[in-house]
Design a protein around this motif. Structure first.
Motif, PDB file in Angstrom:
ATOM      1  N   ILE A  28       0.564   3.798  -3.256  1.00  0.00           N
ATOM      2  CA  ILE A  28       0.080   5.185  -3.193  1.00  0.00           C
ATOM      3  C   ILE A  28       1.127   6.119  -3.755  1.00  0.00           C
ATOM      4  O   ILE A  28       0.840   7.054  -4.515  1.00  0.00           O
ATOM      5  CB  ILE A  28      -0.301   5.560  -1.754  1.00  0.00           C
ATOM      6  N   ARG A  29       2.372   5.858  -3.407  1.00  0.00           N
ATOM      7  CA  ARG A  29       3.470   6.676  -3.929  1.00  0.00           C
ATOM      8  C   ARG A  29       3.493   6.600  -5.454  1.00  0.00           C
ATOM      9  O   ARG A  29       3.636   7.611  -6.152  1.00  0.00           O
ATOM     10  CB  ARG A  29       4.770   6.121  -3.354  1.00  0.00           C
ATOM     11  N   GLU A  69      10.605   2.169  -3.360  1.00  0.00           N
ATOM     12  CA  GLU A  69      10.936   2.549  -4.730  1.00  0.00           C
ATOM     13  C   GLU A  69      11.592   1.359  -5.411  1.00  0.00           C
ATOM     14  O   GLU A  69      12.444   0.685  -4.816  1.00  0.00           O
ATOM     15  CB  GLU A  69      11.901   3.738  -4.746  1.00  0.00           C
ATOM     16  N   CYS A 107       7.998   5.204 -10.894  1.00  0.00           N
ATOM     17  CA  CYS A 107       7.470   5.094  -9.542  1.00  0.00           C
ATOM     18  C   CYS A 107       8.405   5.650  -8.505  1.00  0.00           C
ATOM     19  O   CYS A 107       9.528   5.193  -8.360  1.00  0.00           O
ATOM     20  CB  CYS A 107       7.207   3.625  -9.208  1.00  0.00           C
ATOM     21  N   GLY A 108       7.961   6.594  -7.763  1.00  0.00           N
ATOM     22  CA  GLY A 108       8.705   7.070  -6.616  1.00  0.00           C
ATOM     23  C   GLY A 108       9.884   7.931  -6.956  1.00  0.00           C
ATOM     24  O   GLY A 108      10.422   8.607  -6.107  1.00  0.00           O
ATOM     25  N   VAL A 134       2.256  -0.333 -10.765  1.00  0.00           N
ATOM     26  CA  VAL A 134       1.836  -0.139  -9.368  1.00  0.00           C
ATOM     27  C   VAL A 134       1.789  -1.490  -8.650  1.00  0.00           C
ATOM     28  O   VAL A 134       1.176  -2.427  -9.143  1.00  0.00           O
ATOM     29  CB  VAL A 134       0.463   0.557  -9.299  1.00  0.00           C
ATOM     30  N   GLY A 147       1.336  15.569  -7.505  1.00  0.00           N
ATOM     31  CA  GLY A 147       0.888  14.193  -7.380  1.00  0.00           C
ATOM     32  C   GLY A 147      -0.586  14.061  -7.684  1.00  0.00           C
ATOM     33  O   GLY A 147      -1.207  14.949  -8.236  1.00  0.00           O
ATOM     34  N   LYS A 161       0.590   8.530  -7.043  1.00  0.00           N
ATOM     35  CA  LYS A 161       0.845   9.970  -7.028  1.00  0.00           C
ATOM     36  C   LYS A 161       1.831  10.340  -8.118  1.00  0.00           C
ATOM     37  O   LYS A 161       1.691  11.363  -8.811  1.00  0.00           O
ATOM     38  CB  LYS A 161       1.382  10.404  -5.662  1.00  0.00           C
ATOM     39  N   VAL A 189       0.785  -1.227   0.000  1.00  0.00           N
ATOM     40  CA  VAL A 189       0.000   0.000   0.000  1.00  0.00           C
ATOM     41  C   VAL A 189       0.821   1.284   0.000  1.00  0.00           C
ATOM     42  O   VAL A 189       0.590   2.163  -0.845  1.00  0.00           O
ATOM     43  CB  VAL A 189      -1.012  -0.003   1.168  1.00  0.00           C
ATOM     44  N   PRO A 190       1.800   1.438   0.880  1.00  0.00           N
ATOM     45  CA  PRO A 190       2.521   2.723   0.870  1.00  0.00           C
ATOM     46  C   PRO A 190       3.196   2.986  -0.476  1.00  0.00           C
ATOM     47  O   PRO A 190       3.193   4.115  -0.987  1.00  0.00           O
ATOM     48  CB  PRO A 190       3.547   2.573   1.984  1.00  0.00           C
ATOM     49  N   MET A 191       3.762   1.932  -1.054  1.00  0.00           N
ATOM     50  CA  MET A 191       4.446   2.136  -2.331  1.00  0.00           C
ATOM     51  C   MET A 191       3.430   2.341  -3.462  1.00  0.00           C
ATOM     52  O   MET A 191       3.665   3.132  -4.376  1.00  0.00           O
ATOM     53  CB  MET A 191       5.336   0.931  -2.657  1.00  0.00           C
ATOM     54  N   ALA A 231      -5.793   9.845  -4.315  1.00  0.00           N
ATOM     55  CA  ALA A 231      -5.433   8.453  -4.559  1.00  0.00           C
ATOM     56  C   ALA A 231      -5.981   7.644  -3.411  1.00  0.00           C
ATOM     57  O   ALA A 231      -5.656   7.858  -2.257  1.00  0.00           O
ATOM     58  CB  ALA A 231      -3.913   8.301  -4.647  1.00  0.00           C
ATOM     59  N   VAL A 275      -6.014  12.800  -0.518  1.00  0.00           N
ATOM     60  CA  VAL A 275      -6.570  11.885   0.476  1.00  0.00           C
ATOM     61  C   VAL A 275      -6.166  10.475   0.108  1.00  0.00           C
ATOM     62  O   VAL A 275      -6.416  10.022  -0.983  1.00  0.00           O
ATOM     63  CB  VAL A 275      -8.108  11.976   0.483  1.00  0.00           C
TER      64      VAL A 275
END
Lengths: 163, 127
Positions: free
Chosen positions: A45-46, B104, A145-146, A107, A155, A49, A41-43, A159, B4
């Motif tokens: 979302i990154r 990353e 990505c990122g 993603v 971003g 964005k 999930v954190p990646m 999201a 969000v």
């Protein structure tokens, strides 16, 4: 989905382009019972964005919204939804296509298809194709990505994963 | 414009805490040698990272995450090799894995640092 459309729309935009990915009931002749999604999930979302940021750089868009469900998704339901608004439809349509194409290529979200006789982790051909060029992102000038997102921009305006 | 981002998991596999082996099983990579290996024992030459497993990789290992200790200067590839030594089933999918370091995507040659988060990423299938 209506709330995402509402989110991106504004009076000065003449176009809202959307894409909804829905689960099919068969794959290669097999009956699909359900799909199960999971994500880093954190990646993810990154990445989303970053993708929105890249879309903003490439096209004149106003707002973008991306939502992806996690967990079980019954056949016929939408698992992913993209909405993009712009003054003109060319920008909205092209950016919308770009966003979903990038989601499928980069993603970190995974889908398991559950059939009557078993289950299998799916693999997006878009990811495999891009990976031929090396680590995911090497071939990607935008939407890496990122990588670029932190340095640049706004971003994705919204999201949401896991609704 | 406000961003969000909400996360929600409705389904997760069972968690099992794994413990990393202290044994230093290293395979010399082509690109970056682990120079600290020879100094291990005389210096604080190890780093502790967290490894995340997803989808098929999680099925193979039975873990969603685990700590991993590797020699200082180790690469992501070294970490993956160590994981494959511990979970030989990963070898079968090694060719289609990509790695991410601290959210990353990363080449296997990247050097891992203390408290890094390394994700083992099988082919994705979102969208």
């Amino acid at each position: 989905m209506a709330k995402y459309i509402k989110f991106v729309q504004s009076p000065h935009c003449g176009a809202t382009a959307t894409f909804a990915g829905t689960t099919r009931d068969t794959f290669e002749g097999k009956t699909v019972i359900e799909l199960r999604y999971e994500a880093y999930v954190p990646m993810a979302i990154r990445c989303l964005k970053s993708i929105c940021s890249a879309a903003r750089s490439a096209w004149k868009i106003d707002s973008a919204a991306v939502a992806h469900r996690l967990g079980p998704v019954p056949v016929g339901d939408a698992s992913v939804f993209v909405a993009v608004s712009a003054v003109h439809r060319e920008d909205a349509l092209d950016a919308c296509k770009y966003v979903i194409d990038e989601i499928k290529a980069s993603v970190p979200i995974w889908k398991k298809e559950v059939y009557e006789g078993g289950e299998i982790w799916k693999e997006n051909s878009e990811f495999l194709e891009r990976r031929k060029g090396g680590c995911c992102g090497v071939k990607v000038k935008v939407g890496d990505c990122g990588a670029a997102a932190a340095a640049t921009a706004e971003g994705c305006d919204r999201a949401r994963i896991g609704e | 414009m406000e961003i969000v981002a909400l996360t929600w998991f409705s389904w997760l596999g069972a968690l099992q805490a794994g413990s990393s082996s202290a044994m230093d099983v290293m395979e010399r990579g082509k690109e970056i040698a682990n120079e600290d290996r020879t100094r291990k024992g005389t210096e604080n030459a190890s780093v502790a990272i967290k490894v995340l497993f997803f989808a098929r990789a999680r099925d193979v290992t039975g873990l969603t995450d685990m700590p991993l200790e590797v020699s200082s200067g180790s690469t992501a590839r070294d970490c993956l090799n160590k994981l494959i030594a511990k979970f030989p089933g990963l070898e079968e999918i090694r060719g289609c894995l990509v790695l991410a370091l601290n959210e990353e995507y990363t080449p296997e040659s990247a050097v891992v640092k203390d408290r890094d988060e390394l994700a083992i990423i099988p082919p994705i299938s979102g969208g």
